[in-house]
Write a protein that holds these residues in place. Structure first.
Motif, PDB file in Angstrom:
ATOM      1  N   ALA A 209      -3.327 -14.026 -21.752  1.00  0.00           N
ATOM      2  CA  ALA A 209      -2.653 -15.537 -21.539  1.00  0.00           C
ATOM      3  C   ALA A 209      -1.315 -15.406 -21.109  1.00  0.00           C
ATOM      4  O   ALA A 209      -0.585 -15.923 -20.580  1.00  0.00           O
ATOM      5  CB  ALA A 209      -2.513 -16.164 -23.004  1.00  0.00           C
ATOM      6  N   ASN A 210      -0.875 -13.930 -21.477  1.00  0.00           N
ATOM      7  CA  ASN A 210       0.901 -13.383 -21.065  1.00  0.00           C
ATOM      8  C   ASN A 210       0.590 -13.057 -19.558  1.00  0.00           C
ATOM      9  O   ASN A 210       1.561 -12.962 -19.073  1.00  0.00           O
ATOM     10  CB  ASN A 210       1.059 -12.210 -21.828  1.00  0.00           C
ATOM     11  N   ARG A 211      -0.607 -12.787 -18.896  1.00  0.00           N
ATOM     12  CA  ARG A 211      -0.585 -12.442 -17.425  1.00  0.00           C
ATOM     13  C   ARG A 211      -1.794 -13.411 -16.759  1.00  0.00           C
ATOM     14  O   ARG A 211      -2.632 -12.606 -16.623  1.00  0.00           O
ATOM     15  CB  ARG A 211      -0.328 -11.016 -17.088  1.00  0.00           C
ATOM     16  N   PRO A 212      -1.656 -14.652 -16.888  1.00  0.00           N
ATOM     17  CA  PRO A 212      -3.087 -15.403 -16.209  1.00  0.00           C
ATOM     18  C   PRO A 212      -3.630 -14.932 -14.913  1.00  0.00           C
ATOM     19  O   PRO A 212      -4.624 -15.445 -14.682  1.00  0.00           O
ATOM     20  CB  PRO A 212      -2.477 -16.762 -16.356  1.00  0.00           C
ATOM     21  N   LYS A 213      -2.779 -14.329 -14.017  1.00  0.00           N
ATOM     22  CA  LYS A 213      -3.197 -14.027 -12.936  1.00  0.00           C
ATOM     23  C   LYS A 213      -3.704 -12.611 -12.604  1.00  0.00           C
ATOM     24  O   LYS A 213      -4.186 -12.251 -11.439  1.00  0.00           O
ATOM     25  CB  LYS A 213      -2.060 -14.227 -11.382  1.00  0.00           C
ATOM     26  N   ALA A 214      -3.404 -11.955 -13.750  1.00  0.00           N
ATOM     27  CA  ALA A 214      -4.043 -10.567 -13.457  1.00  0.00           C
ATOM     28  C   ALA A 214      -5.691 -10.394 -13.839  1.00  0.00           C
ATOM     29  O   ALA A 214      -6.017 -11.266 -14.339  1.00  0.00           O
ATOM     30  CB  ALA A 214      -3.137  -9.705 -14.710  1.00  0.00           C
ATOM     31  N   ARG A 215      -6.011  -9.227 -13.770  1.00  0.00           N
ATOM     32  CA  ARG A 215      -7.505  -9.152 -14.041  1.00  0.00           C
ATOM     33  C   ARG A 215      -7.443  -8.946 -15.767  1.00  0.00           C
ATOM     34  O   ARG A 215      -6.409  -8.688 -16.310  1.00  0.00           O
ATOM     35  CB  ARG A 215      -7.937  -7.686 -13.251  1.00  0.00           C
TER      36      ARG A 215
END
Length: 439
Positions: A31-37
């Motif tokens: 949730a802290n990097r929603p665009k990451a894998r």
């Protein structure tokens, strides 16, 4: 240079389940990097087999649940409460563990009332509650539990006091699940000599943090001192067990390297995320793997707090998109190519360090050739001392332009000739690791 790979001389069984990594419960949630894998995909790429949670010092400022300890609700206390990020609670951690088929390794918090505002009694109740929740309620079968993080640090307690505290933790936790393995940390012979006589009967392993590049000043220290003992702190712990633990406990006690990274704490060798640090990390894990009484070793860490600094700081195995950074490659180079049994390699000299593993049936071998030199290319002849007849090789190279290269690459390269159990010429460029998969 002639290297002989003795496939029949096994140095360690279970080599493919030795290396792991510290997680950061404050920052690792997807949730802290929603665009990451997904984090799980990155961990599968690293293939670390142990996952330490919730992390290092932050473990001592972490509340996994509130009384009556029947449902995870991860909260940070003290200074860690101010750090941003969706927290990874215990169930979320175990989901990551199960998705990666890793060994869970849990730190139950403890530090002084002065530092944390939490009493010893409440820390112990929390620890016993977590064992109950993990292994009795949820049936997670978490085997490895560490009491506190770096208890020798920050004036947590004297070693004698800590021995008594560890006994109380161990008794309370094992009253819930007698099958668990409990460990606690130390730093040097002075600590171990006062801690182990009373603590050892209540422990199954001891842990330590290995930051082995103090005052190196630069990467060049590594090739210039390649045969020095860069894991001396581990040898000191092993010797201390034999000297200071009661005789009845010496044979069963193992060492876990709970944290390691190529940090120079004088800051003379800057903590950049680059090829030089990656090579030292890789080599440190190889040296540790040779030590039979070292149970496991874990990299510090997936990430620290600010993803924006990841490419410039060695405290990040992963970037903002959960891509693997150079320091993370220090364990991926093991995880991607490792086989179950580490075997002996003879003949190392000059700037070459070699490690090898084999499959249990001896039909496959992986050979890693690290050339630590910043300038010299080495040509190595490899002789395979084996009852298996090998016929094929795949070759890979990890390297870059200089030790400061922040974008080193792993790529397939042309395989050298293999004839009559001999590889006559393996060309190892400077500041690189050549990996040979032999079948």
């Amino acid at each position: 240079m002639i290297l002989t790979v003795d496939t029949g001389n096994v140095v360690r069984k279970g080599a493919d389940s030795f290396i792991g990594i510290n997680l950061n419960y404050i920052r690792d949630e997807d949730a802290n990097r929603p665009k990451a894998r997904p984090l799980v995909d990155a961990l599968k790429q690293l293939n670390g087999r142990w996952l330490r949670y919730p992390g290092g010092e932050k473990s001592d400022f972490y509340s996994w649940a509130q009384p009556p300890y029947d449902k995870p609700s991860a909260q940070s206390i003290g200074e860690y409460a101010d750090y941003p990020g969706a927290r990874m609670d215990f169930d979320a951690y175990m989901k990551v563990v199960q998705s990666t088929a890793a060994e869970p390794y849990v730190v139950v918090g403890y530090d002084s009332l002065k530092r944390t505002g939490v009493t010893k009694e409440d820390w112990i109740k929390s620890a016993a509650g977590l064992v109950r929740y993990a292994n009795i309620v949820r049936k997670y079968n978490v085997r490895y539990w560490e009491v506190g993080n770096e208890n020798w640090h920050n004036g947590t307690a004297t070693p004698t006091e800590m021995a008594g505290i560890v006994r109380e933790f161990s008794e309370a936790m094992k009253a819930v699940d007698p099958s668990i393995m409990v460990g606690s940390s130390g730093s040097d012979k002075k600590w171990w000599s006062a801690f182990l006589p009373a603590a050892a009967p209540h422990l199954d392993f001891v842990s330590l943090s290995l930051y082995n590049c103090y005052n190196w000043k630069s990467y060049t220290y590594f090739p210039q001192n390649l045969r020095s003992d860069t894991i001396a702190q581990v040898h000191e712990a092993l010797e201390s067990i034999e000297r200071f633990a009661p005789p009845a406990d010496r044979a069963r006690l193992k060492v876990v390297v709970a944290e390691t990274n190529s940090k120079d704490y004088t800051d003379n060798w800057k903590d950049k995320n680059n090829l030089g640090h990656a090579l030292v990390v890789f080599d440190t894990f190889g040296r540790l793997m040779k030590e039979g009484k070292v149970q496991a070793a874990m990299l510090w860490t997936t990430r620290w707090i600010n993803d924006a600094e990841a490419t410039q700081c060695q405290w990040y195995a992963l970037d903002k998109d959960n891509g693997v950074l150079p320091v993370g490659m220090g364990i991926e180079l093991w995880g991607r190519f490792i086989l179950p049994e580490m075997i002996q390699v003879r003949g190392e000299k000059e700037s070459i360090v070699a490690y090898a593993c084999r499959s249990s049936d001896e039909k496959r071998v992986t050979l890693w050739l690290l050339n630590a030199s910043t300038s010299a290319t080495s040509t190595v002849e490899v002789r395979l001392n084996s009852s298996t007849t090998f016929t094929g090789i795949k070759a890979f190279r990890f390297g870059g332009n200089s030790p400061d290269d922040e974008a080193p690459a792993l790529q397939a390269v042309s395989a050298p000739l293999l004839k009559d159990q001999t590889i006559p010429s393996v060309v190892c460029g400077p500041i690189s690791i050549t990996i040979l998969q032999i079948e």
